[in-house]
Design an enzyme around this catalytic site. Structure first.
Site, PDB file in Angstrom:
ATOM      1  N   GLU A  44       0.866  -1.173   0.000  1.00 40.98           N
ATOM      2  CA  GLU A  44       0.000   0.000   0.000  1.00 40.98           C
ATOM      3  C   GLU A  44       0.906   1.227   0.000  1.00 40.98           C
ATOM      4  O   GLU A  44       1.677   1.441   0.934  1.00 40.98           O
ATOM      5  CB  GLU A  44      -0.922   0.025   1.220  1.00 40.98           C
ATOM      6  CG  GLU A  44      -1.879   1.221   1.197  1.00 40.98           C
ATOM      7  CD  GLU A  44      -2.713   1.346   2.469  1.00 40.98           C
ATOM      8  OE1 GLU A  44      -3.735   2.045   2.434  1.00 40.98           O
ATOM      9  OE2 GLU A  44      -2.328   0.759   3.505  1.00 40.98           O
ATOM     10  N   ASN A  96       9.966   6.813   0.194  1.00 43.11           N
ATOM     11  CA  ASN A  96       9.304   7.570  -0.857  1.00 43.11           C
ATOM     12  C   ASN A  96       8.894   6.646  -2.003  1.00 43.11           C
ATOM     13  O   ASN A  96       9.684   5.804  -2.428  1.00 43.11           O
ATOM     14  CB  ASN A  96      10.253   8.659  -1.369  1.00 43.11           C
ATOM     15  CG  ASN A  96       9.552   9.712  -2.210  1.00 43.11           C
ATOM     16  OD1 ASN A  96       8.778   9.390  -3.106  1.00 43.11           O
ATOM     17  ND2 ASN A  96       9.839  10.974  -1.929  1.00 43.11           N
ATOM     18  N   ASP A 118      -3.029  11.849  -2.045  1.00 42.20           N
ATOM     19  CA  ASP A 118      -3.128  13.301  -2.191  1.00 42.20           C
ATOM     20  C   ASP A 118      -3.589  13.610  -3.612  1.00 42.20           C
ATOM     21  O   ASP A 118      -2.958  13.177  -4.584  1.00 42.20           O
ATOM     22  CB  ASP A 118      -1.761  13.933  -1.936  1.00 42.20           C
ATOM     23  CG  ASP A 118      -1.831  15.451  -1.780  1.00 42.20           C
ATOM     24  OD1 ASP A 118      -2.671  16.084  -2.456  1.00 42.20           O
ATOM     25  OD2 ASP A 118      -1.046  15.998  -0.985  1.00 42.20           O
ATOM     26  N   THR A 191     -10.327   2.654   5.019  1.00 40.15           N
ATOM     27  CA  THR A 191      -9.222   3.381   5.622  1.00 40.15           C
ATOM     28  C   THR A 191      -9.795   4.399   6.601  1.00 40.15           C
ATOM     29  O   THR A 191     -11.012   4.612   6.659  1.00 40.15           O
ATOM     30  CB  THR A 191      -8.397   4.122   4.559  1.00 40.15           C
ATOM     31  OG1 THR A 191      -9.134   5.268   4.098  1.00 40.15           O
ATOM     32  CG2 THR A 191      -8.069   3.216   3.383  1.00 40.15           C
ATOM     33  N   TYR A 193      -9.463   7.641   6.396  1.00 40.41           N
ATOM     34  CA  TYR A 193     -10.067   8.710   5.592  1.00 40.41           C
ATOM     35  C   TYR A 193     -11.397   8.279   4.999  1.00 40.41           C
ATOM     36  O   TYR A 193     -12.347   9.054   4.959  1.00 40.41           O
ATOM     37  CB  TYR A 193      -9.115   9.113   4.463  1.00 40.41           C
ATOM     38  CG  TYR A 193      -8.014  10.055   4.868  1.00 40.41           C
ATOM     39  CD1 TYR A 193      -8.299  11.289   5.451  1.00 40.41           C
ATOM     40  CD2 TYR A 193      -6.678   9.727   4.667  1.00 40.41           C
ATOM     41  CE1 TYR A 193      -7.289  12.161   5.819  1.00 40.41           C
ATOM     42  CE2 TYR A 193      -5.657  10.587   5.035  1.00 40.41           C
ATOM     43  CZ  TYR A 193      -5.969  11.810   5.605  1.00 40.41           C
ATOM     44  OH  TYR A 193      -4.962  12.665   5.975  1.00 40.41           O
ATOM     45  N   GLU A 194     -11.465   7.047   4.552  1.00 37.75           N
ATOM     46  CA  GLU A 194     -12.697   6.557   3.935  1.00 37.75           C
ATOM     47  C   GLU A 194     -13.861   6.619   4.910  1.00 37.75           C
ATOM     48  O   GLU A 194     -14.966   7.046   4.555  1.00 37.75           O
ATOM     49  CB  GLU A 194     -12.489   5.131   3.447  1.00 37.75           C
ATOM     50  CG  GLU A 194     -13.680   4.537   2.724  1.00 37.75           C
ATOM     51  CD  GLU A 194     -13.368   3.182   2.132  1.00 37.75           C
ATOM     52  OE1 GLU A 194     -14.288   2.563   1.572  1.00 37.75           O
ATOM     53  OE2 GLU A 194     -12.199   2.730   2.230  1.00 37.75           O
TER      54      GLU A 194
END
Length: 212
Positions: A44, A96, A118, A191, A193-194
């Site tokens: 992920e 990264n 993002d 998640t 955020y979800e």
């Protein structure tokens, strides 16, 4: 949203090498040694606080998961979650996404998850989107033939631009949902955020795309 600085984060990440891969480049081409098995590896990219990847690992014990997150102040929350769950099939990487080729050889990774990345809404920033062509090239280089990307977002603009980017790249769109939570899709794991966005009434978009 501005992240609160956690100056102790780096030290804590280093204190748990059983969960946080410290030198991922040393495992390139031989990740079975890190996990002690040859189960497929799903990553992920942008794992955030780790809810998705931890819960996925709980229900899929025969799959190895790696959560990759650049922000130290965020990934320490994923570490806390992982310490509590104590799952043998999850690792974290504070790295990264641009550098994935340094850590994984072709076929090391069986699937890539991109969740609530993002959106970088300004046109001049589109190259930073994790579904932009240059990132797709990176994923293709670490996935096997016909490897898949699974992507979720609440941002309609990002979803539309991602559909165009994937199509231009020649990927096969195997699944597309414009309203995931009101669809018949089974087995969705949310998640952080979800959950937050769906409570606000935001529509959740999801797709599965395969390299040809």
């Amino acid at each position: 949203m501005r992240l609160r600085n956690k100056p102790w984060a780096e030290e804590k990440l280093a204190a748990y090498p059983q969960y946080v891969i410290q030198q991922p480049e040393s495992h390139k081409g031989k990740w079975r040694e890190a996990f002690g098995n040859d189960h497929p590896i799903y990553i992920e990219v942008g794992t955030g606080k780790g809810r998705f990847i931890t819960e996925m690992a709980m229900v899929n014990p025969d799959i190895n998961f790696i959560g990759i997150e650049l922000a130290k102040s965020v990934i320490v929350s994923a570490l806390d979650r992982l310490i509590e769950a104590d799952l043998p099939n999850v690792k974290l990487m504070n790295e990264n996404a641009n550098d994935l080729r340094n850590f994984f050889a072709k076929g090391d990774v069986a699937r890539v998850y991109l969740n609530f990345s993002d959106p970088w809404p300004k046109t001049r920033h589109e190259k930073r989107r994790l579904t932009y062509e240059t990132f797709l090239q990176v994923y293709e280089d670490i996935l096997p033939e016909k490897g898949e990307i699974h992507f979720k977002t609440d941002n309609q603009g990002l979803f539309e631009s991602s559909l165009m980017s994937l199509s231009r790249y020649g990927m096969l769109l195997k699944f597309v949902s414009l309203d995931l939570h009101n669809s018949d899709f089974e087995g969705n794991i949310m998640t952080e955020y979800e959950e937050r966005f769906s409570r606000k009434g935001n529509r959740i978009y999801r797709l599965e795309a395969q390299f040809r």
